[in-house]
Design a protein around this motif. Structure first.
Motif, short mmCIF file in Angstrom:
data_model
loop_
_atom_site.label_atom_id
_atom_site.label_comp_id
_atom_site.label_asym_id
_atom_site.label_seq_id
_atom_site.Cartn_x
_atom_site.Cartn_y
_atom_site.Cartn_z
N LYS A 179 0.84 -1.20 0.00
CA LYS A 179 0.00 0.00 0.00
C LYS A 179 0.87 1.25 0.00
O LYS A 179 1.91 1.29 0.67
CB LYS A 179 -0.90 0.04 1.23
CG LYS A 179 -1.91 -1.09 1.31
CD LYS A 179 -2.76 -0.94 2.57
CE LYS A 179 -3.77 -2.06 2.70
NZ LYS A 179 -4.60 -1.91 3.93
N ILE A 180 0.44 2.26 -0.74
CA ILE A 180 1.07 3.57 -0.67
C ILE A 180 0.45 4.31 0.52
O ILE A 180 -0.77 4.36 0.66
CB ILE A 180 0.85 4.36 -1.97
CG1 ILE A 180 1.69 3.73 -3.09
CG2 ILE A 180 1.20 5.82 -1.79
CD1 ILE A 180 1.49 4.39 -4.43
N VAL A 181 1.30 4.83 1.39
CA VAL A 181 0.84 5.46 2.63
C VAL A 181 1.42 6.87 2.71
O VAL A 181 2.62 7.08 2.54
CB VAL A 181 1.28 4.64 3.86
CG1 VAL A 181 0.80 5.31 5.14
CG2 VAL A 181 0.74 3.21 3.76
N ALA A 182 0.55 7.84 3.01
CA ALA A 182 1.00 9.23 3.14
C ALA A 182 0.13 9.96 4.16
O ALA A 182 -1.08 9.69 4.26
CB ALA A 182 0.95 9.95 1.80
N ASP A 183 0.75 10.87 4.89
CA ASP A 183 0.02 11.72 5.84
C ASP A 183 -0.16 13.10 5.22
O ASP A 183 0.79 13.85 5.05
CB ASP A 183 0.79 11.82 7.16
CG ASP A 183 0.69 10.55 7.98
OD1 ASP A 183 -0.43 10.01 8.09
OD2 ASP A 183 1.72 10.07 8.49
N PHE A 184 -1.41 13.41 4.88
CA PHE A 184 -1.77 14.73 4.37
C PHE A 184 -1.96 15.66 5.57
O PHE A 184 -1.97 15.21 6.72
CB PHE A 184 -3.03 14.63 3.52
CG PHE A 184 -2.78 14.06 2.15
CD1 PHE A 184 -2.98 14.84 1.02
CD2 PHE A 184 -2.34 12.75 1.97
CE1 PHE A 184 -2.75 14.34 -0.26
CE2 PHE A 184 -2.11 12.24 0.71
CZ PHE A 184 -2.31 13.04 -0.41
N PRO A 185 -2.09 16.97 5.33
CA PRO A 185 -2.18 17.91 6.46
C PRO A 185 -3.24 17.56 7.50
O PRO A 185 -3.03 17.74 8.70
CB PRO A 185 -2.49 19.24 5.77
CG PRO A 185 -1.88 19.11 4.42
CD PRO A 185 -2.07 17.68 4.05
N ASN A 186 -4.40 17.08 7.07
CA ASN A 186 -5.46 16.79 8.05
C ASN A 186 -6.12 15.43 7.85
O ASN A 186 -7.24 15.21 8.32
CB ASN A 186 -6.52 17.90 8.03
CG ASN A 186 -6.98 18.24 6.62
OD1 ASN A 186 -6.56 17.59 5.65
ND2 ASN A 186 -7.83 19.25 6.50
N TYR A 187 -5.45 14.53 7.16
CA TYR A 187 -5.97 13.16 7.05
C TYR A 187 -4.85 12.20 6.64
O TYR A 187 -3.83 12.59 6.07
CB TYR A 187 -7.15 13.06 6.09
CG TYR A 187 -6.86 13.45 4.66
CD1 TYR A 187 -6.50 12.50 3.71
CD2 TYR A 187 -7.01 14.78 4.23
CE1 TYR A 187 -6.25 12.86 2.40
CE2 TYR A 187 -6.77 15.15 2.93
CZ TYR A 187 -6.39 14.18 2.01
OH TYR A 187 -6.15 14.55 0.71
N HIS A 188 -5.08 10.93 6.97
CA HIS A 188 -4.14 9.85 6.64
C HIS A 188 -4.68 9.14 5.40
O HIS A 188 -5.86 8.78 5.34
CB HIS A 188 -4.04 8.88 7.82
CG HIS A 188 -3.11 7.73 7.60
ND1 HIS A 188 -1.74 7.86 7.61
CD2 HIS A 188 -3.36 6.42 7.35
CE1 HIS A 188 -1.18 6.69 7.39
NE2 HIS A 188 -2.15 5.80 7.23
N THR A 204 -9.85 10.62 8.90
CA THR A 204 -9.66 11.82 9.72
C THR A 204 -10.70 11.85 10.82
O THR A 204 -11.89 11.63 10.58
CB THR A 204 -9.79 13.10 8.87
OG1 THR A 204 -9.56 14.25 9.72
CG2 THR A 204 -11.13 13.22 8.21
N SER A 205 -10.25 12.06 12.05
CA SER A 205 -11.14 12.21 13.22
C SER A 205 -12.19 11.10 13.29
O SER A 205 -13.36 11.35 13.57
CB SER A 205 -11.84 13.57 13.20
OG SER A 205 -10.88 14.61 13.17
N GLY A 206 -11.77 9.87 13.01
CA GLY A 206 -12.69 8.74 13.10
C GLY A 206 -13.57 8.52 11.89
O GLY A 206 -14.33 7.55 11.85
N VAL A 207 -13.52 9.40 10.91
CA VAL A 207 -14.31 9.24 9.69
C VAL A 207 -13.44 8.61 8.61
O VAL A 207 -12.34 9.10 8.32
CB VAL A 207 -14.86 10.59 9.19
CG1 VAL A 207 -15.63 10.40 7.88
CG2 VAL A 207 -15.76 11.22 10.24
N VAL A 208 -13.93 7.54 8.00
CA VAL A 208 -13.17 6.81 6.97
C VAL A 208 -13.86 7.00 5.62
O VAL A 208 -15.02 6.62 5.44
CB VAL A 208 -13.07 5.31 7.31
CG1 VAL A 208 -12.32 4.57 6.20
CG2 VAL A 208 -12.37 5.11 8.65
#
Length: 217
Positions: A179-188, A204-208
């Protein structure tokens, strides 16, 4: 069987070698025989050791062939396993068209996307084009109306990126279990190829938020 007059028969396949002292012909096993055309044993028959060897080879020839093929497959698999980031190597290259998503509204509100962007992105037939060359990626999203966003990055190295809302940032993209994995400013964010489809998941904040795109090229 020897021919009349004690001359050996031409049916013998044993390889022979002259003894350095006595000059007599000595039978050698096939594995130690020279590669030159075999000479005949003076007795005209295969010695017991070579008869046994020939019999074993004839009975097990198919098994030996299967064993050799198996060894070749093991060697090929070992080569693949030693390739860097082998799980996703060249797996992402292609063009993918939006097929469906889940939790879109909840997600875009959480990340603060403007209302005009929210309406523009709902059920939007985004075409994602990925070009992968080893660890180097060019990830382009084509939006209806001609707008295009392109992110170019190398696995394990920091790169300049852009969010779906147009915000610029820096990120180090990783490869984990294919998998390609990256951390954006306000979401994974993660992306993977599953069943020939591009599956992207943003959290983000429990929302997928899950977006699935089908391969079109």
């Amino acid at each position: 069987m020897a021919r009349a007059g004690g001359r050996p028969s031409g049916r013998v396949s044993a390889a022979l070698e002259r003894h350095p002292r006595g000059g007599e012909a000595v039978c050698l096993p096939a594995c130690t025989a020279p590669r030159s055309p075999p000479r005949l044993c003076r007795w005209g028959v295969l010695p017991p050791c070579l008869q046994l060897c020939q019999s074993v080879l004839q009975r097990n020839s198919r098994w030996i062939q299967r064993m050799i093929c198996g060894l070749k497959e093991i060697r090929f698999a070992a080569i693949l396993l030693h390739q860097p980031h082998h799980q996703g190597n060249m797996a992402f290259t292609g063009r993918y068209e939006f097929e469906g998503d889940e939790n879109y509204d909840d997600f875009v509100k959480k990340i603060g996307l403007p209302s005009d962007k929210i309406e523009m992105g709902r059920n939007c037939k985004i075409v994602t084009e990925v070009v992968q060359n080893g660890n180097d990626f060019t990830w382009t999203q084509h939006f209806p109306g001609g707008h295009t966003t392109t992110n170019t990055f190398t696995i394990g190295k920091e790169a300049d990126m852009e969010t779906m809302g147009g915000k610029k940032f820096k990120a180090t993209v990783k490869m984990e279990d294919g998998k390609i994995v990256a951390d954006f400013p306000n979401y994974h964010h993660t992306a993977e190829i599953c069943g020939g489809k591009l599956v992207e998941i943003s959290t983000t904040s429990g929302v997928v938020y899950k977006r699935t795109s089908k391969r079109i090229a």
